[in-house]
Design a protein around this motif. Structure first.
Motif: not given
Length: 204
Positions: A93-105
């Motif tokens: 769950a954590q990694a899924a949200v953080l990967a989305w944030l990384r993609g946005a960045l």
């Protein structure tokens, strides 16, 4: 299947040697991120405890707000007040949200938003903004939905968007989620792996 334990041990050794010499983790973090993503995308036995999706998401979002070089309000997130138990690995769950944030960045998104809330007898996780140039976010979010027994929908065109509908796992023991401060204090916590290169504070 790759021997993830041996790979992680080798990377941990590299990181330890750099730490002893007073050097930042350097290239170790990107390799650990790729290894972690690969591990999380592999099938896993059902967790013994439910993850509180609200608390897991809130912890990584609060940590990200403190770590990122972005204006206030760049990341807008809304999490319900009550626990939202789902039968999925907390790290996934954590990694899924953080990967989305990384993609946005990586895409230079001006603003992103996340909502994690109860919806009837289920849990809804919605994310919008940015892009998923590496494919990690979509793969991890889809795997999270599958592991929890729910569904994931993605925008077909334009900015990246995803909506997950997950069944509640009431009645199971609930894992205590980490606090944002704990994630910030750990130099190899998931926020540091996935947001590496975008942090405002000096790397530990």
């Amino acid at each position: 299947m790759p021997n993830f334990s041996a790979l992680r041990e080798a990377l941990a050794g590299q990181a330890a040697r750099r730490s002893i010499r007073g050097l930042p983790p350097g290239a170790v973090l990107p390799r650990l991120r790729l290894l972690t993503t690969a591990e999380l995308l592999c099938p896993a036995p059902p967790p013994a405890c439910a993850a509180d999706l609200r608390a897991e998401v809130e912890a990584v979002c609060l940590a990200a707000q403190r770590m990122l070089r972005r204006r206030d309000g760049w990341l807008r997130f809304v999490c319900g007040a009550d626990a939202l138990p789902v039968l999925a690995r907390p790290a996934l769950a954590q990694a899924a949200v953080l990967a989305w944030l990384r993609g946005a960045l990586l895409a230079g998104a001006e603003e992103v938003s996340l909502v994690c809330a109860g919806q009837g007898d289920g849990v809804r996780l919605s994310l919008s903004g940015g892009a998923d140039p590496q494919g990690d976010a979509a793969a991890l979010l889809e795997h999270l939905a599958r592991e929890a027994g729910g569904t994931a929908l993605f925008l077909a065109h334009g900015a990246f968007g995803a909506a997950l509908r997950l069944p509640r796992a009431d009645g199971l023991p609930l894992r205590t989620a980490p606090r944002a401060e704990e994630l910030l204090a750990d130099r190899y916590a998931l926020p540091r792996l996935y947001l590496d290169g975008f942090c405002a504070e000096p790397e530990l």
